[in-house]
Design a protein around this motif. Structure first.
Motif, PDB file in Angstrom:
ATOM      1  N   VAL A 103       0.427  -0.911  -0.407  1.00  0.00           N
ATOM      2  CA  VAL A 103      -0.115  -0.026  -0.346  1.00  0.00           C
ATOM      3  C   VAL A 103       1.121   1.177   0.042  1.00  0.00           C
ATOM      4  O   VAL A 103       1.924   1.110   0.888  1.00  0.00           O
ATOM      5  CB  VAL A 103      -1.286  -0.195   1.277  1.00  0.00           C
ATOM      6  N   ARG A 104       0.626   1.990  -0.694  1.00  0.00           N
ATOM      7  CA  ARG A 104       1.554   3.118  -0.811  1.00  0.00           C
ATOM      8  C   ARG A 104       0.891   4.872  -0.472  1.00  0.00           C
ATOM      9  O   ARG A 104      -1.009   4.658  -1.448  1.00  0.00           O
ATOM     10  CB  ARG A 104       2.228   3.610  -2.252  1.00  0.00           C
ATOM     11  N   VAL A 105       0.780   5.761  -0.152  1.00  0.00           N
ATOM     12  CA  VAL A 105      -0.483   6.777  -0.020  1.00  0.00           C
ATOM     13  C   VAL A 105       0.309   7.397  -0.195  1.00  0.00           C
ATOM     14  O   VAL A 105       1.893   7.834   0.115  1.00  0.00           O
ATOM     15  CB  VAL A 105      -0.677   6.869   1.543  1.00  0.00           C
ATOM     16  N   TYR A 106      -0.027   9.170  -1.276  1.00  0.00           N
ATOM     17  CA  TYR A 106       1.471  10.175  -2.233  1.00  0.00           C
ATOM     18  C   TYR A 106       0.457  10.938  -1.471  1.00  0.00           C
ATOM     19  O   TYR A 106      -0.527  11.247  -1.704  1.00  0.00           O
ATOM     20  CB  TYR A 106       1.356   9.951  -3.482  1.00  0.00           C
ATOM     21  N   ARG A 107       1.612  12.214  -0.849  1.00  0.00           N
ATOM     22  CA  ARG A 107       0.742  13.163  -0.494  1.00  0.00           C
ATOM     23  C   ARG A 107       1.503  14.361  -1.970  1.00  0.00           C
ATOM     24  O   ARG A 107       2.364  14.421  -2.539  1.00  0.00           O
ATOM     25  CB  ARG A 107       1.215  14.144  -0.034  1.00  0.00           C
ATOM     26  N   LEU A 129      -4.441  13.718  -1.663  1.00  0.00           N
ATOM     27  CA  LEU A 129      -3.918  12.733  -0.791  1.00  0.00           C
ATOM     28  C   LEU A 129      -4.804  11.269  -2.094  1.00  0.00           C
ATOM     29  O   LEU A 129      -5.204  11.137  -2.584  1.00  0.00           O
ATOM     30  CB  LEU A 129      -4.354  11.952  -0.111  1.00  0.00           C
ATOM     31  N   VAL A 180       2.569   6.394  10.271  1.00  0.00           N
ATOM     32  CA  VAL A 180       1.300   5.048   9.659  1.00  0.00           C
ATOM     33  C   VAL A 180       2.081   4.355   8.898  1.00  0.00           C
ATOM     34  O   VAL A 180       1.340   3.447   8.872  1.00  0.00           O
ATOM     35  CB  VAL A 180       1.227   6.736   8.000  1.00  0.00           C
ATOM     36  N   SER A 181       2.897   4.448   8.576  1.00  0.00           N
ATOM     37  CA  SER A 181       3.719   3.169   7.426  1.00  0.00           C
ATOM     38  C   SER A 181       3.658   2.183   8.425  1.00  0.00           C
ATOM     39  O   SER A 181       3.382   0.366   8.748  1.00  0.00           O
ATOM     40  CB  SER A 181       5.309   3.541   6.717  1.00  0.00           C
ATOM     41  N   GLY A 182       4.449   1.915  10.109  1.00  0.00           N
ATOM     42  CA  GLY A 182       4.531   1.490  10.872  1.00  0.00           C
ATOM     43  C   GLY A 182       3.123   0.849  11.283  1.00  0.00           C
ATOM     44  O   GLY A 182       2.937  -0.074  11.558  1.00  0.00           O
ATOM     45  N   LEU A 235       0.688   0.707   9.824  1.00  0.00           N
ATOM     46  CA  LEU A 235      -0.300  -0.011   8.123  1.00  0.00           C
ATOM     47  C   LEU A 235       0.279  -1.281   8.282  1.00  0.00           C
ATOM     48  O   LEU A 235      -0.310  -2.751   7.755  1.00  0.00           O
ATOM     49  CB  LEU A 235      -0.635   0.296   6.929  1.00  0.00           C
ATOM     50  N   HIS A 236       1.665  -1.803   8.346  1.00  0.00           N
ATOM     51  CA  HIS A 236       2.208  -2.298   7.954  1.00  0.00           C
ATOM     52  C   HIS A 236       1.751  -3.825   9.306  1.00  0.00           C
ATOM     53  O   HIS A 236       1.482  -4.992   9.103  1.00  0.00           O
ATOM     54  CB  HIS A 236       3.758  -1.700   8.447  1.00  0.00           C
ATOM     55  N   SER A 237       1.843  -3.296  11.047  1.00  0.00           N
ATOM     56  CA  SER A 237       1.368  -3.938  11.991  1.00  0.00           C
ATOM     57  C   SER A 237      -0.015  -5.006  11.486  1.00  0.00           C
ATOM     58  O   SER A 237      -0.475  -5.578  11.530  1.00  0.00           O
ATOM     59  CB  SER A 237       2.036  -3.641  13.182  1.00  0.00           C
ATOM     60  N   GLU A 258      -6.497   9.247   8.742  1.00  0.00           N
ATOM     61  CA  GLU A 258      -4.795  10.046   9.426  1.00  0.00           C
ATOM     62  C   GLU A 258      -4.727  10.979  10.229  1.00  0.00           C
ATOM     63  O   GLU A 258      -5.975  11.987   9.492  1.00  0.00           O
ATOM     64  CB  GLU A 258      -3.892   9.484   8.926  1.00  0.00           C
ATOM     65  N   SER A 263       5.230  13.758  -2.293  1.00  0.00           N
ATOM     66  CA  SER A 263       6.251  12.631  -0.749  1.00  0.00           C
ATOM     67  C   SER A 263       5.107  11.476  -0.937  1.00  0.00           C
ATOM     68  O   SER A 263       3.986  11.426  -0.764  1.00  0.00           O
ATOM     69  CB  SER A 263       6.104  13.449  -0.384  1.00  0.00           C
ATOM     70  N   LEU A 317       2.941   6.844   2.895  1.00  0.00           N
ATOM     71  CA  LEU A 317       3.401   6.052   3.459  1.00  0.00           C
ATOM     72  C   LEU A 317       3.488   4.937   1.950  1.00  0.00           C
ATOM     73  O   LEU A 317       3.103   4.714   1.159  1.00  0.00           O
ATOM     74  CB  LEU A 317       1.722   5.421   3.871  1.00  0.00           C
ATOM     75  N   ARG A 348      11.761  -2.265   9.205  1.00  0.00           N
ATOM     76  CA  ARG A 348      10.004  -2.330  10.834  1.00  0.00           C
ATOM     77  C   ARG A 348       9.975  -3.295  10.371  1.00  0.00           C
ATOM     78  O   ARG A 348       9.560  -3.675  11.428  1.00  0.00           O
ATOM     79  CB  ARG A 348       8.924  -1.225   9.615  1.00  0.00           C
TER      80      ARG A 348
END
Lengths: 1043, 362
Positions: free
Chosen positions: A762-766, A818, A957-959, A961-963, A996, B2, B5, B61
């Motif tokens: 999963v990726r989220v870009y701003r 986003l 956020v990555s941590g 969602l990853h878990s 988020e 950027s 996530l 991670r």
């Protein structure tokens, strides 16, 4: 009292410390079903409690059994204050209700909390005693089997395909209820999880009822979705294909079901078995039992449309595009007319009776698919309104009905009577909702739908096949199927029949260029074919296929209500057109002529729309070779401009040549001459114009330098076009050793090894720059997708040579600026050496996993019972632990060293650890290469919410969602293992909604996953006969899944 | 634009051993990416720096999430969160508990306390091992120490079972625990030439011969402490140097046996009394905790390790000479009629001999 549910709480392990003072926990368990709750004793001061409770018995209606989940709550006892909840486990009882699925749920299941995630595990045993219910008007549908798999499940044979089933239930979203203001987010999330679990159960039960009404016993291609409509409610809807499946099991085949007997005896009148006359029964079925039946109930539909007209709902239906080949000019031909009409008469009668001749299947039994017309799709923009009465969700029903009607009429326009590979989806932003549906218009073989046909064609068909048990029901096994139905067989050989046009060539629904089939030379085929289905096994393909994606971003003004909806619906046709253009260009660039598994997703955000089309391109040998791409400039005067164009042309030509090499596309060139004349005027060029310029007078000016082949002309008349061509060429090449597709398997690759890795990324870009142009956005969006793919290739480099199969992209615009892209796929490695040999030997794409299914069933049946003595496993694993790991152990050979260690450790510490964790494979495909699925244990459909108020502490956020994703996988695996399975097939992550609020250090995520829990065995184990004696030995030495 | 996530989760947890090592070594993500880029993965796979960064972050991670499990490795085998093939689990555990030789030399024999942990930045600066890695290694020592402290039975086996380590690594940890427990001094300058493996060998000898567990595995006590009674008995050996007759007799027996067998005979004869005094004095003093701590320094200073290493090269004993000397020195004591402590003597000298031989190098 038709059912008794029994649950036993055995033990817990790895519990969290709830009492800081002692660093221990005083845990007890509440077991709740419906309104009944039982409690275990408190097991004081332990992180690994041993409750060993009695059997808690719930006497309940089977209706409740289907709707309700079993709720297990683990709590920490506190003498002075309220008991603290540690976490919960929801267990779906449904797999236990079908006699052919699982019989017991037993194993370690993760204890889940919406805030803390997984907090230890609990060992439970759950059983159901079901009493026979003969009540005709019953509300339950126990025993109907559900499959997410969109093909006929292996180890079953399809007797009848009844058709489309759908249902939806709505409710208020607990998060938006007034009470939410006074309760904790945790309580509200738990309420949501519970509600959705309940709604899924109810939905499944209602679908099951419809299936029973139609006379079926299973739902294949079951697709369940959630629409989180926010204020206006929560919709859970599902579609599927009702079938009558016969289990492939030679010993029991003649007497398992009465259905089998009726089919095989031509003399039996269809009416003799009430549940076997689908159409009648469903039409006349009394609605007295309270179940809404939206399909084929005319009264109902008019009523709902009235409601629609005087309600405040706003809706815009978007003109629909029908995708097939786009070319100009017709073609002249003769023949084939009367044949087709006859065929239509026969098949239509079977299908006409249904309101929606729609099928969610994407893979078909051989002979099922007669002709394919092209993709049909419909989108509709709606304004959401609060659902006032959850018991009467007519509005939503009416919306979908409208859309299905439109799909049906599109299919008709293509001369087809059915739609296959059908799916539905929504995209919601605030109060605007885009409903989409798409499928492939097709002509189907009525044999699978009508009793009469089945009896005449089917009985001798079956008898003739009986000596080859391997072939029965192997839906993708190649070969002479559909023996002589209706006497058309000669006209449509299976390897090319499906590409022959179903429509009348003199009355074509759209401009297409027809030629004679390159395979049989007798029927007409289009120049390009787009479909949403998987590549039929019998199709003949030249070279390999590849993933083709079209990506598009369109900005839109922020608006509210109807204005917003109108502007969106105005944009949609242009987006569809652009996406289609891109797909076509990319297809040509790869020298391919057909797309399979086409999936177009349009996602709406506050200020933009995202469009993503993915498909697998192939070169179908039966279709004409695609021409090259010709660039034409508008202003030929400028010399440098000319030069620019010619360099660009050269680059395109080079790319095409390179791609031909890469995908091994070397079609025989000279067949045309051999057959000669019937192909009229091959010099014509097909043209594709950029959106506005629709003039056709330039045709004569063009220099068709591609000789005999049709050239595809790209006109450069503005900077947009230049950009587009640039982007066409900048698609990053796939690294050596990788292939990718979004269908089940890659055409042209056969030698899969057992190497398998399912993943979700999963990726989220701003978007940092607020004022982006469409072009800029497109570039960014394309880069996103390309970079994501690059990352995947890098991650999986150790699996080379490998193919990413079933690459499923999902895009969303969770917030302004986003973009979220989620990918789920499976990487499968294949054997390069044998691959090359196989390339020569096998020109046809045939699945290799389908043979001898009957045989395998028999073996499995015994092996599951008596394989408790693992001869290859030297040291003593506790016998109880081996009960269901025994069948797994053969396939998952682990290195003995660490296992031995952990075992010795356990013996010294006497922890309740049991057997080593069962390895559970997961794949979005319907099969596992080199293995045989011997049992379907039931559907897994899970919904989780996770929230945090300490986002930074959890790794951002990555941590977070990853878990969470890792936890979801873990819970899915644990539930599969508890059912006794060792794999989840047809896995999909249907929802991944991430929100988020970094300022508040908070985040929340919802995930919905589903799939079919199965037991598989290695084919190498199977080959050893007798299996009971030797399978263990072979398992220790046998090479992994080489076929 | 950027990336806000970016996650990748596989059903089977993907772990790159190279990245794992970077993580263990305490590299930051940026440093790890830099090193990986130089390593040439990029060209190999046609990836960009961005791809590498995203991959490295993902792996870091994953490792962070796994770390909790690695603290009690038994959990790794029956946890459900990560599906890791058994051989990978073994690799993860083994690598996590592997330590740097240079680092362990700095803390060997020190109390595994908060105070020592505070000084780790100095250790880091001195050894060039990153502080993060130092902390991990120190915490590992402490964790193993704490777990086995409360357990009965053989030390090495306890470590091996609880932490699922290889035999070699379990022995090393046993040595570390043993040193920490008895607080052996290893930091003095004279001991600097000794490697961790030298000490680990000696520790192994002490554990298997001088502890309670050495005699009977089934005993309730464990083998972190030296056996008190034995230490008490060692006092009796003093007779070998206090009784002048015995000393002379011993010397002559040894010299007779050695004569003509080694070039260093003269040196041996000349130093016999000093050496014997040194050895026996060490034995006699071991009842004092302070002297136990100085055991290795005493071995080097008071016996011949140091004298024999330093003076003029020609006089230097070879390892063979040393073995010869110690063998005869030990055996000759058996022939002494008035010497009654044969059992204690053998138990003492067996260990001393192998320790000295191990330590007897440049």
């Amino acid at each position: 009292m038709p059912g008794k549910l029994k649950a036993k709480i055995v033990a817990g392990r790895h519990l969290p410390v709830m009492d800081r003072a002692s660093d221990l926990t005083d845990a007890f368990v509440e077991v709740k079903f419906g309104n009944t709750t039982f409690k275990t004793d408190v097991f004081p001061k332990s992180l690994n409690p041993q409750w060993n409770s009695e059997w808690f018995k719930f006497e309940v209606d089977d209706e409740d059994l289907q709707d309700e989940p079993l709720q297990i709550t683990v709590l920490d006892h506190d003498t002075y204050s309220a008991n603290d909840a540690i976490g919960k486990v929801y267990i779906d009882i449904d797999p236990l209700l079908s006699c052919e699925a699982a019989t017991v749920i037993s194993g370690w299941l993760p204890i889940y909390d919406t805030i803390h995630g997984i907090r230890g595990e609990i060992n439970v045993l759950v059983k159901v005693d079901l009493f026979n219910d003969l009540n005709r008007f019953r509300q339950s549908s126990c025993g109907v089997k559900f499959f997410c798999t969109t093909s006929i499940p292996r180890c079953y044979r399809v007797a009848l395909v009844h058709g489309f089933v759908e249902e939806l239930v709505v409710n208020e979203d607990p998060e938006y209820q007034w009470i939410d203001r006074i309760r904790t987010p945790r309580a509200s999330n738990e309420a949501r999880q519970r509600l959705i679990s309940l709604m899924s159960g109810e939905l499944q039960r209602k679908i099951g009822l419809k299936v029973l009404e139609m006379g079926g016993n299973a739902v294949v291609g079951y697709l369940q979705c959630f629409d989180l409509e926010g204020e206006s409610g929560l919709v859970v809807r599902a579609i599927g294909t009702a079938c009558t499946l016969d289990k492939l099991s030679p010993g029991t085949a003649p007497n398992t079901t009465t259905h089998t007997n009726t089919h095989t005896l031509p003399n039996t009148a269809p009416t003799s078995n009430a549940c076997n006359s689908p159409s009648k029964d469903s039409k006349e079925s009394p609605l007295a039992h309270g179940c809404r039946s939206t399909h084929n109930s005319p009264v109902h539909s008019t009523c709902s449309s009235q409601r629609l007209s005087h309600s405040q709902n706003f809706s815009v239906s978007v003109p629909t595009l029908v995708f097939t080949g786009m070319g100009s000019g017709g073609s002249v031909g003769k023949e084939a007319g009367p044949l087709k009409t006859l065929l239509r008469q026969h098949t239509q009668s079977a299908l006409e009776q249904r309101e929606f001749p729609i099928f969610t299947l994407t893979c078909f039994p051989p002979g099922f698919l007669v002709h394919v017309g092209g993709v049909v799709s419909t989108r509709s923009v709606k304004l959401l309104d609060r659902i006032h009465n959850p018991d009467e969700p007519e509005t939503r029903d009416a919306w979908w009905e409208e859309i299905r009607q439109e799909i049906k009429s599109h299919a008709k326009a293509l001369g087809c009577h059915a739609v296959v590979g059908y799916s539905e989806s929504t995209s919601i932003c605030e109060e605007v909702c885009i409903l989409s549906a798409s499928g492939t218009a097709a002509m189907l073989n009525p044999r699978f739908m009508r009793e009469g046909c089945l009896d005449t064609g089917g009985s001798d068909h079956r008898l003739s096949r009986q000596p080859h048990p391997g072939m029965v029901g192997s839906e993708r096994g190649e070969g002479e199927v559909s023996s002589t139905w209706l006497g058309f067989e000669d006209a449509s050989p299976p390897s090319c029949g499906f590409v022959h046009i179903p429509y009348d060539e003199f009355n074509m629904p759209f401009p297409a260029q027809l030629t004679y089939c390159y395979h049989c030379r007798r029927q007409k085929v289009p120049d390009v074919l787009f479909t949403t289905i998987d590549l039929p096994a019998e199709a003949e393909v030249t070279g390999k296929g590849c993933l083709i994606q079209a990506r598009l971003c369109r900005t839109k003004k922020k608006a509210q209500g109807e204005v917003n909806a109108t502007s969106i619906s105005n944009l949609l046709p242009f987006m569809e057109y652009e996406l289609h253009t891109q797909l076509m260009n990319k297809l040509k660039l790869r020298s391919m002529n057909a797309l399979f598994g086409l999936r177009i997703q349009i996602s709406v955000g506050e200020n933009m729309l995202l469009g993503l089309a993915s498909a697998t391109g192939v070169y179908l040998s039966a279709l004409p070779a695609p021409g090259g791409i010709q660039i034409a400039g508008k202003t030929p005067s400028d010399l440098s401009y000319d030069q620019h164009i010619s360099t660009m042309q050269k680059r395109i030509d080079d790319t095409i040549a390179k791609n031909k090499e890469l995908y091994n596309i070397h079609p025989p060139e000279c067949i045309e001459e051999v057959v000669g004349s019937p192909i009229p005027d091959r010099q014509r060029s097909s043209r594709l114009f950029r959106s506005t310029s629709e003039s056709s007078d330039e045709l004569s000016e063009l220099d068709l330098s591609h000789g005999k082949k049709d050239a595809f002309v790209l006109e450069i008349d503005d900077t947009d076009a230049v950009e587009d061509i640039q982007s066409l060429l900048t698609d990053a090449p796939i690294p050596a050793g990788f292939y990718s597709c979004n269908t089940e398997v890659m055409p042209g690759i056969h030698n899969w090894t057992s190497g398998l890795q399912m993943f979700t990324s999963v990726r989220v870009y701003r978007l940092s720059n607020a004022n982006l142009t469409n072009q800029g956005l497109n570039k960014i969006f394309t880069d996103l997708c390309e970079n994501l793919l690059k990352s995947l290739y890098f991650k999986l480099r150790s699996m080379i040579p490998c193919c990413l199969c079933h690459l499923n992209f999902t895009v969303a615009v969770p917030e302004e600026e986003l973009i979220q892209v989620a990918v789920t796929a499976v990487a499968m490695s294949f054997d390069k050496e044998t691959q090359q040999a196989a390339d020569k030997a096998l020109t046809r794409g045939s699945g290799e996993n389908e043979e001898q299914l009957q045989f395998s069933m028999e073996m499995c049946g015994e092996s599951t019972i008596s394989n408790n003595q693992p001869t290859a496993k030297p040291s003593g694993v506790p016998e109880s632990a081996m009960v269901h790991s025994s069948r797994v152990s053969s396939s998952e050979r682990c290195s003995p060293l660490p296992e031995g260690r952990s075992r010795s450790l356990r013996s010294t510490r006497s922890l309740p650890c049991g057997a080593p964790v069962t390895v559970v494979k997961m794949t979005p495909l319907s099969f596992l290469p080199g293995t045989r699925i011997v049992k379907y244990l039931g559907i897994i459909n899970m919904f989780f919410i996770r929230e945090t108020t300490s986002l930074r502490e959890e790794g951002g956020v990555s941590g977070f969602l990853h878990s969470f994703i890792a936890e979801v996988f873990a819970m899915v695996r644990a539930h599969v293992a508890a059912l006794g399975g060792n794999a989840l097939v047809s896995y999909s992550m249907k929802e991944c909604v991430f929100m988020e609020n970094p300022n508040k250090n908070q985040a929340q995520c919802l995930i919905n996953v589903s799939g079919d829990a199965v037991i598989f065995i290695r084919e190498s184990d199977q080959e050893a006969i007798p299996p009971l004696l030797t399978s263990r030995q072979t398992s220790s030495t046998g090479a992994d899944g080489t076929t | 634009m950027s990336v806000e996530l970016d996650v990748f989760v596989g059903n089977t947890t993907i772990m790159d051993e190279e990245v794992y090592q970077f993580w263990l070594d305490g590299y930051t993500v940026n440093d790890a990416v830099k090193v990986r880029m130089e390593g040439g993965v990029l060209e190999e796979c046609e990836a960009s720096a961005e791809v590498l960064r995203s991959d490295t972050m993902d792996q870091y991670r994953t490792f962070q999430m796994c770390e909790r499990l690695l603290h009690s490795p038994a959990k790794l085998a029956n946890q459900l969160l990560f599906q890791i093939p058994p051989h990978r689990q073994t690799m993860l555990i083994e690598r996590y508990y592997t330590f740097d030789g240079v680092f362990v030399r700095e803390v060997l024999g020190k109390k595994l306390s908060k105070g020592t942990k505070k000084d780790l930045d100095d250790v880091s600066a001195k050894t060039g091992v990153t502080l993060k890695s130092c902390r991990r290694q120190f915490d590992n020592f402490k964790r193993v120490f704490k777990v086995v402290e409360e357990l009965k039975g053989p030390l090495v086996e306890n470590i091996r079972q609880h932490f699922l380590l290889s035999d070699k690594l379990a022995r090393d940890y046993a040595a570390i625990v043993f040193f920490a427990n008895n607080r052996f001094e290893t930091g003095k300058k004279k001991l600097h030439y000794l490697t961790f493996q030298d000490f680990a060998f000696c520790a192994g000898q002490l554990i298997s011969n001088w502890t309670v567990g050495a005699l009977d595995n089934m005993l309730e006590d464990m083998d972190v402490d030296l056996e008190k009674e034995f230490l008490q008995d060692l006092k009796e050996l003093k007779i070998l140097i206090t009784d002048k007759d015995l000393l002379d007799q011993h010397k002559s027996l040894v010299c007779t046996a050695l004569r003509g067998k080694t070039k260093a005979f003269n040196e041996m004869e000349a130093n016999f009394k000093n050496l014997s005094r040194g050895l026996v004095n060490i034995a006699a003093k071991l009842t004092n905790t302070k002297d136990v701590r100085d055991f290795f320094i005493d071995l080097v200073e008071k016996t011949f390790v140091l004298p024999m290493r330093l003076p003029c090269r020609s006089d230097k004993w070879t390892a063979g000479d040393m073995r010869l000397y110690l063998t005869h020195y030990t055996n000759s004591a058996h022939i002494l009629d008035t010497f009654k402590h044969q059992v204690v003597w053998d138990r003492y000298m067996g260990v001393i001999k192998s320790c000295i031989l191990k330590m007897y190098h440049d």
